[in-house]
Design a protein around this motif. Structure first.
Motif, PDB file in Angstrom:
ATOM      1  N   LYS A  55       0.246   8.236  -1.317  1.00  0.00           N
ATOM      2  CA  LYS A  55       0.798   8.161   0.042  1.00  0.00           C
ATOM      3  C   LYS A  55      -0.210   7.530   0.993  1.00  0.00           C
ATOM      4  CE  LYS A  55       2.796  11.091   3.674  1.00  0.00           C
ATOM      5  NZ  LYS A  55       3.145  12.494   4.059  1.00  0.00           N
ATOM      6  N   GLU A  56      -1.474   7.857   0.777  1.00  0.00           N
ATOM      7  CA  GLU A  56      -2.544   7.290   1.597  1.00  0.00           C
ATOM      8  C   GLU A  56      -2.911   5.884   1.156  1.00  0.00           C
ATOM      9  OE1 GLU A  56      -5.418   7.343   4.639  1.00  0.00           O
ATOM     10  OE2 GLU A  56      -3.956   8.922   4.175  1.00  0.00           O
ATOM     11  N   ASN A  57      -2.942   5.674  -0.172  1.00  0.00           N
ATOM     12  CA  ASN A  57      -3.490   4.435  -0.719  1.00  0.00           C
ATOM     13  C   ASN A  57      -2.533   3.251  -0.716  1.00  0.00           C
ATOM     14  OD1 ASN A  57      -5.674   6.042  -1.246  1.00  0.00           O
ATOM     15  ND2 ASN A  57      -5.803   5.575  -3.425  1.00  0.00           N
ATOM     16  N   LEU A  62      -1.404  -2.437  -0.012  1.00  0.00           N
ATOM     17  CA  LEU A  62      -0.448  -3.515   0.272  1.00  0.00           C
ATOM     18  C   LEU A  62      -0.886  -4.327   1.484  1.00  0.00           C
ATOM     19  CD1 LEU A  62       2.960  -1.699  -0.372  1.00  0.00           C
ATOM     20  CD2 LEU A  62       1.657  -3.158  -1.920  1.00  0.00           C
ATOM     21  N   ALA A  63      -1.533  -3.666   2.428  1.00  0.00           N
ATOM     22  CA  ALA A  63      -2.024  -4.379   3.615  1.00  0.00           C
ATOM     23  C   ALA A  63      -3.206  -5.271   3.268  1.00  0.00           C
ATOM     24  CB  ALA A  63      -2.419  -3.377   4.700  1.00  0.00           C
ATOM     25  N   ILE A  64      -4.121  -4.759   2.442  1.00  0.00           N
ATOM     26  CA  ILE A  64      -5.265  -5.572   2.012  1.00  0.00           C
ATOM     27  C   ILE A  64      -4.792  -6.734   1.150  1.00  0.00           C
ATOM     28  CG2 ILE A  64      -7.398  -5.562   0.658  1.00  0.00           C
ATOM     29  CD1 ILE A  64      -7.739  -2.616   1.473  1.00  0.00           C
ATOM     30  N   HIS A  65      -3.811  -6.443   0.307  1.00  0.00           N
ATOM     31  CA  HIS A  65      -3.101  -7.460  -0.478  1.00  0.00           C
ATOM     32  C   HIS A  65      -4.030  -8.269  -1.390  1.00  0.00           C
ATOM     33  CE1 HIS A  65       0.519  -9.518  -1.503  1.00  0.00           C
ATOM     34  NE2 HIS A  65       0.057 -10.705  -1.149  1.00  0.00           N
ATOM     35  N   MET A  73      -6.735   1.291  -5.821  1.00  0.00           N
ATOM     36  CA  MET A  73      -6.021   2.273  -5.004  1.00  0.00           C
ATOM     37  C   MET A  73      -4.694   2.739  -5.597  1.00  0.00           C
ATOM     38  SD  MET A  73      -6.697   0.692  -1.217  1.00  0.00           S
ATOM     39  CE  MET A  73      -8.356   0.247  -0.691  1.00  0.00           C
ATOM     40  N   ILE A  74      -4.129   1.951  -6.521  1.00  0.00           N
ATOM     41  CA  ILE A  74      -2.830   2.323  -7.093  1.00  0.00           C
ATOM     42  C   ILE A  74      -2.919   2.561  -8.594  1.00  0.00           C
ATOM     43  CG2 ILE A  74      -0.421   1.657  -7.408  1.00  0.00           C
ATOM     44  CD1 ILE A  74      -0.652  -0.073  -4.893  1.00  0.00           C
ATOM     45  N   VAL A  75      -3.376   1.544  -9.332  1.00  0.00           N
ATOM     46  CA  VAL A  75      -3.355   1.629 -10.795  1.00  0.00           C
ATOM     47  C   VAL A  75      -4.316   2.695 -11.304  1.00  0.00           C
ATOM     48  CG1 VAL A  75      -3.651   0.381 -12.960  1.00  0.00           C
ATOM     49  CG2 VAL A  75      -2.689  -0.796 -10.964  1.00  0.00           C
TER      50      VAL A  75
END
Length: 217
Positions: A55-57, A62-65, A73-75
């Motif tokens: 939820k935080e990451n 996506l913004a840093i892209h 942050m996701i995987v």
């Protein structure tokens, strides 16, 4: 001279240099893209901890892209959660060299490797490859993942583990696609999204448990 140059070019190839056409021609594998590899999936409940982390990451990634942001942050949190669910029966490697057969171009740095062993100091077998797709495009990672899966099969055979089915994963962080290699290279017809994380985790668990079962048989 040209023959020598061609040999040098082949030896200098790495996983990321392959195309699917080269995979088919060099390793004599047919590909199948119309199969639902996991027609029945048991969903895995996602922990409150992982939900809070993502939820935080996710918005920040996506913004840093960038691929690095999505990876970190996701995987990575998702794969760490998988390891936690499995009571640390697997080891997780990120950004490591996996040099299996340089003459065949089966060498280079892998984004992630899941090893079905508690050993975290070195890669043991069997091996599941996870590839970060470049340019937010799942298709860009399919050939690299296939090459790493072929390397995993050879690696397992050298270790005395005759695993019939080798699995691979290509992800952008937001999108996930799965591959399976036995006599044919199957590229799942379905693509999964973060909104389906409980299904993705269920598939990851199925893959690991399947390979654990095969390695024991």
């Amino acid at each position: 001279m040209n023959r020598l140059k061609n040999r040098q070019e082949v030896s200098e190839m790495a996983y990321s240099d392959f195309t699917l056409i080269e995979i088919k021609e060099k390793f004599q594998f047919e590909t199948e893209e119309e199969t639902n590899i996991f027609p029945i999936v048991t969903e895995e409940k996602i922990s409150g901890t992982l939900n809070e982390i993502l939820k935080e990451n996710i918005p920040l990634a996506l913004a840093i892209h960038t691929e690095k942001a999505r990876s970190e942050m996701i995987v990575t949190p998702i794969l760490i959660e998988l390891r936690k669910i499995l009571n640390h029966r697997i080891s997780l490697f990120s950004g490591v060299e996996f040099n299996v057969d340089k003459e065949k171009g089966l060498n280079g740095v892998c984004d992630y490797i899941i090893s079905l062993s508690k050993e975290q100091l070195y890669i043991n077998s069997p091996v599941i490859s996870v590839v970060e797709a470049k340019n937010d495009n799942i298709k860009s990672g399919l050939a690299q993942c296939a090459a790493e899966m072929i390397a995993a099969r050879i690696f397992n055979e050298k270790k005395g583990n005759q695993i019939n089915a080798i699995y691979g994963i290509v992800t952008t962080g937001s999108n996930w696609r799965f591959l399976k290699l036995d006599d044919i290279l199957y590229i799942d017809v379905k693509e999964y999204y973060l909104e389906q994380l409980s299904i993705i985790m269920g598939i990851l668990l199925h893959i690991v448990n399947s390979e654990i079962s095969e390695s024991r048989s």
